[in-house]
Enzyme design. Structure first.
Site, PDB file in Angstrom:
ATOM      1  N   CYS A 117      85.196  21.364 -50.555  1.00 41.43           N
ATOM      2  CA  CYS A 117      84.817  20.041 -50.011  1.00 41.43           C
ATOM      3  C   CYS A 117      84.780  20.021 -48.483  1.00 41.43           C
ATOM      4  CB  CYS A 117      85.761  18.972 -50.524  1.00 41.43           C
ATOM      5  SG  CYS A 117      85.715  18.800 -52.311  1.00 41.43           S
ATOM      6  N   HIS A 177      84.320  12.805 -45.744  1.00 43.60           N
ATOM      7  CA  HIS A 177      84.042  13.381 -47.063  1.00 43.60           C
ATOM      8  C   HIS A 177      84.321  12.299 -48.100  1.00 43.60           C
ATOM      9  CE1 HIS A 177      84.172  15.679 -50.638  1.00 43.60           C
ATOM     10  NE2 HIS A 177      85.490  15.719 -50.722  1.00 43.60           N
ATOM     11  N   ASN A 200      82.162  12.408 -55.838  1.00 46.63           N
ATOM     12  CA  ASN A 200      82.519  13.471 -54.904  1.00 46.63           C
ATOM     13  C   ASN A 200      81.522  14.626 -55.087  1.00 46.63           C
ATOM     14  OD1 ASN A 200      83.647  15.603 -53.518  1.00 46.63           O
ATOM     15  ND2 ASN A 200      85.735  15.233 -54.240  1.00 46.63           N
TER      16      ASN A 200
HETATM   17  N1  ACO Z   1      90.439   7.411 -67.517  1.00 50.41           N
HETATM   18  C1  ACO Z   1      91.529   6.778 -67.978  1.00 50.41           C
HETATM   19  N2  ACO Z   1      92.771   7.236 -67.801  1.00 50.41           N
HETATM   20  C2  ACO Z   1      92.933   8.395 -67.142  1.00 50.41           C
HETATM   21  C3  ACO Z   1      91.820   9.120 -66.617  1.00 50.41           C
HETATM   22  C4  ACO Z   1      90.544   8.581 -66.847  1.00 50.41           C
HETATM   23  N3  ACO Z   1      89.430   9.173 -66.401  1.00 50.41           N
HETATM   24  N4  ACO Z   1      92.284  10.203 -66.002  1.00 50.41           N
HETATM   25  C5  ACO Z   1      93.619  10.197 -66.101  1.00 50.41           C
HETATM   26  N5  ACO Z   1      94.018   9.101 -66.794  1.00 50.41           N
HETATM   27  C6  ACO Z   1      95.369   8.667 -67.134  1.00 50.41           C
HETATM   28  C7  ACO Z   1      96.377   9.795 -67.113  1.00 50.41           C
HETATM   29  O1  ACO Z   1      96.352  10.505 -68.323  1.00 50.41           O
HETATM   30  C8  ACO Z   1      97.668   9.052 -66.882  1.00 50.41           C
HETATM   31  O2  ACO Z   1      98.093   8.526 -68.101  1.00 50.41           O
HETATM   32  P1  ACO Z   1      99.673   8.490 -68.490  1.00 50.41           P
HETATM   33  O3  ACO Z   1     100.297   7.613 -67.437  1.00 50.41           O
HETATM   34  O4  ACO Z   1      99.673   7.912 -69.838  1.00 50.41           O
HETATM   35  O5  ACO Z   1     100.104   9.914 -68.392  1.00 50.41           O
HETATM   36  C9  ACO Z   1      97.252   7.873 -65.998  1.00 50.41           C
HETATM   37  O6  ACO Z   1      95.828   7.760 -66.141  1.00 50.41           O
HETATM   38  C10 ACO Z   1      97.597   8.076 -64.531  1.00 50.41           C
HETATM   39  O7  ACO Z   1      97.184   9.375 -64.153  1.00 50.41           O
HETATM   40  P2  ACO Z   1      97.397   9.888 -62.679  1.00 50.41           P
HETATM   41  O8  ACO Z   1      96.831  11.259 -62.549  1.00 50.41           O
HETATM   42  O9  ACO Z   1      98.799   9.682 -62.256  1.00 50.41           O
HETATM   43  O10 ACO Z   1      96.479   8.843 -61.895  1.00 50.41           O
HETATM   44  P3  ACO Z   1      96.355   8.632 -60.349  1.00 50.41           P
HETATM   45  O11 ACO Z   1      96.673   7.246 -59.998  1.00 50.41           O
HETATM   46  O12 ACO Z   1      97.008   9.721 -59.558  1.00 50.41           O
HETATM   47  O13 ACO Z   1      94.781   8.785 -60.156  1.00 50.41           O
HETATM   48  C11 ACO Z   1      93.196  10.421 -59.356  1.00 50.41           C
HETATM   49  C12 ACO Z   1      94.140  10.001 -60.499  1.00 50.41           C
HETATM   50  C13 ACO Z   1      92.075   9.404 -59.272  1.00 50.41           C
HETATM   51  C14 ACO Z   1      92.633  11.809 -59.690  1.00 50.41           C
HETATM   52  C15 ACO Z   1      94.007  10.450 -58.052  1.00 50.41           C
HETATM   53  O14 ACO Z   1      95.168  11.208 -58.184  1.00 50.41           O
HETATM   54  C16 ACO Z   1      93.188  11.004 -56.917  1.00 50.41           C
HETATM   55  O15 ACO Z   1      92.290  10.382 -56.463  1.00 50.41           O
HETATM   56  N6  ACO Z   1      93.578  12.174 -56.386  1.00 50.41           N
HETATM   57  C17 ACO Z   1      92.804  12.799 -55.336  1.00 50.41           C
HETATM   58  C18 ACO Z   1      91.943  13.781 -55.990  1.00 50.41           C
HETATM   59  C19 ACO Z   1      90.643  13.994 -55.276  1.00 50.41           C
HETATM   60  O16 ACO Z   1      90.056  13.128 -54.669  1.00 50.41           O
HETATM   61  N7  ACO Z   1      90.194  15.194 -55.405  1.00 50.41           N
HETATM   62  C20 ACO Z   1      88.916  15.553 -54.904  1.00 50.41           C
HETATM   63  C21 ACO Z   1      88.917  16.906 -54.398  1.00 50.41           C
HETATM   64  S1  ACO Z   1      89.944  17.054 -52.994  1.00 50.41           S
HETATM   65  C22 ACO Z   1      89.229  16.137 -51.901  1.00 50.41           C
HETATM   66  O17 ACO Z   1      88.056  16.039 -51.907  1.00 50.41           O
HETATM   67  C23 ACO Z   1      90.092  15.419 -50.911  1.00 50.41           C
END
Ligand code: ACO
Length: 325
Positions: A115, A252, A282
């Site tokens: 990224c 980004h 993304n």
């Molecule tokens: N739909 C519904 N529920 C979901 C989904 C989905 N697509 N994906 C995960 N869940 C559930 C999980 O299973 C979990 O359930 P549980 O509590 O029963 O175990 C719950 O949602 C919470 O999951 P988390 O992973 O804790 O959710 P979080 O609030 O952290 O959000 C996310 C997840 C959106 C991926 C977040 O962590 C994030 O944005 N991280 C940054 C990742 C990113 O942007 N990466 C890109 C590459 S790096 C970069 O470009 C900077």
């Protein structure tokens, strides 16, 4: 003091025609539009057609940038393509782009910083142009992330999409002052100790397969705000600008909540942040030039605008570029 600056002459972008909405995704995996919008800000993504490769996206974006720059492909002497999803393991996607556009001189190569690829590619091109080794560069970010997603993993497949963006840079003598046009400062960083938080579980040398993207989203989120804010602060200190002097913040496009966190930490006004992730998710290395293109087409950016770009990605890699349009 006269120095060469890399001035941005043109910008272009391309998004594949096929659109996949959050509602479409909810038919594939156990998710909802509400969950995806609330956690990421993403509403839809574009998906490359069968047979449409990263180089096809890159060529379309680069062609538009060249037309807008009024520069002929034969006058380009450097092509850098930032991509983590190349057409082939080799040759570089950049040489396929070079051939596709009719560029015949100089050099072409890929940069792999996921990224952060576009920030790394701009930094690399800028250093070549500043030294005078090359004069006109095409810098492209192009990805087909749909090909490396695990479409059964709802925690990752909802976040990414395909697309490409490009800029044309030309070396121009400037005064070496902060009022100069062109790239004013670049900072790139990496730390390989974080590989396990965001990676692809395949590769020619390890598994002889392409593999799928794996991510610990919560941990990536935690590092992103802190690392990106740090590198932006370094860039501002290096140039003597304050955050409120930035005209446009072109980050980004990973996640709306990451962008909100960075803006709050640095004190950047929300109306100065270019947001396009709702439309294409993304797109990794393509996301900054896609956002630049949007800013250009919406007349948010004009000659003289002070533009701050930043990114973080797998590795971890991260970095920032400050430029005057
Ligand atoms: N739909 C519904 N529920 C979901 C989904 C989905 N697509 N994906 C995960 N869940 C559930 C999980 O299973 C979990 O359930 P549980 O509590 O029963 O175990 C719950 O949602 C919470 O999951 P988390 O992973 O804790 O959710 P979080 O609030 O952290 O959000 C996310 C997840 C959106 C991926 C977040 O962590 C994030 O944005 N991280 C940054 C990742 C990113 O942007 N990466 C890109 C590459 S790096 C970069 O470009 C900077």
């Amino acid at each position: 003091m006269v120095i060469n600056r890399s001035v941005i002459r043109g910008v272009g972008a391309y998004l594949p025609k096929k659109v996949m909405t959050n509602h479409d995704l909810a038919k594939l995996v156990d998710t909802t539009d509400e969950w995806i919008v609330a956690r990421s800000g993403i509403r839809q993504r574009h998906i490359a057609a069968d047979g449409e490769n990263t180089s096809d996206l890159a060529i379309a974006a680069a062609h538009q940038a060249l037309v807008r720059a009024k520069i002929d492909p034969v006058d380009i002497d450097l092509v850098i393509c930032a991509t983590a999803t190349p057409d082939r393991t080799f040759p570089a996607t950049a040489v396929r782009v070079q051939a596709g556009l009719g560029v015949t001189k100089g050099a072409a190569f890929d940069i792999q910083a996921v990224c952060s690829g576009f920030v790394y590619a701009l930094t690399t091109a800028d250093n070549f142009l500043k030294t005078g080794q090359f004069r006109r560069a095409l810098v492209i970010g192009a990805e087909t992330f749909s090909r490396i997603l695990d479409w059964e993993d709802r925690s990752t497949c909802v976040l990414f999409g395909d697309g490409a963006g490009a800029v044309v840079l030309e070396a121009e003598p400037q005064h070496g002052e902060r009022e100069d046009r062109g790239i004013l400062a670049t900072r790139i960083r990496s730390d390989g100790r974080y590989e396990d938080l965001l990676y692809v579980d395949g590769g020619p040398s390890s598994t002889k397969t392409v593999g799928h993207l794996r991510m610990n989203g919560r941990e990536v989120f935690r590092h992103a705000v802190q690392k990106i804010s740090g590198v932006i602060e370094e860039t501002l200190v290096a140039t003597g600008f304050a955050a409120d002097e930035i005209d446009l913040f072109v980050p980004h496009q990973a996640n709306q909540r990451i962008l909100n966190g960075i803006a709050k930490k640095l004190g950047v006004a929300p109306e100065k942040i270019v947001i396009t992730l709702d439309n294409h998710g993304n797109t990794s290395a393509a996301s900054i030039p896609l956002a630049l293109n949007h800013a250009f087409e919406e007349h948010l950016i004009k000659e003289g605008s002070l533009v701050l770009m930043e990114a973080m990605g797998g590795g971890f890699t991260w970095g920032a570029v400050l430029a005057r349009w």
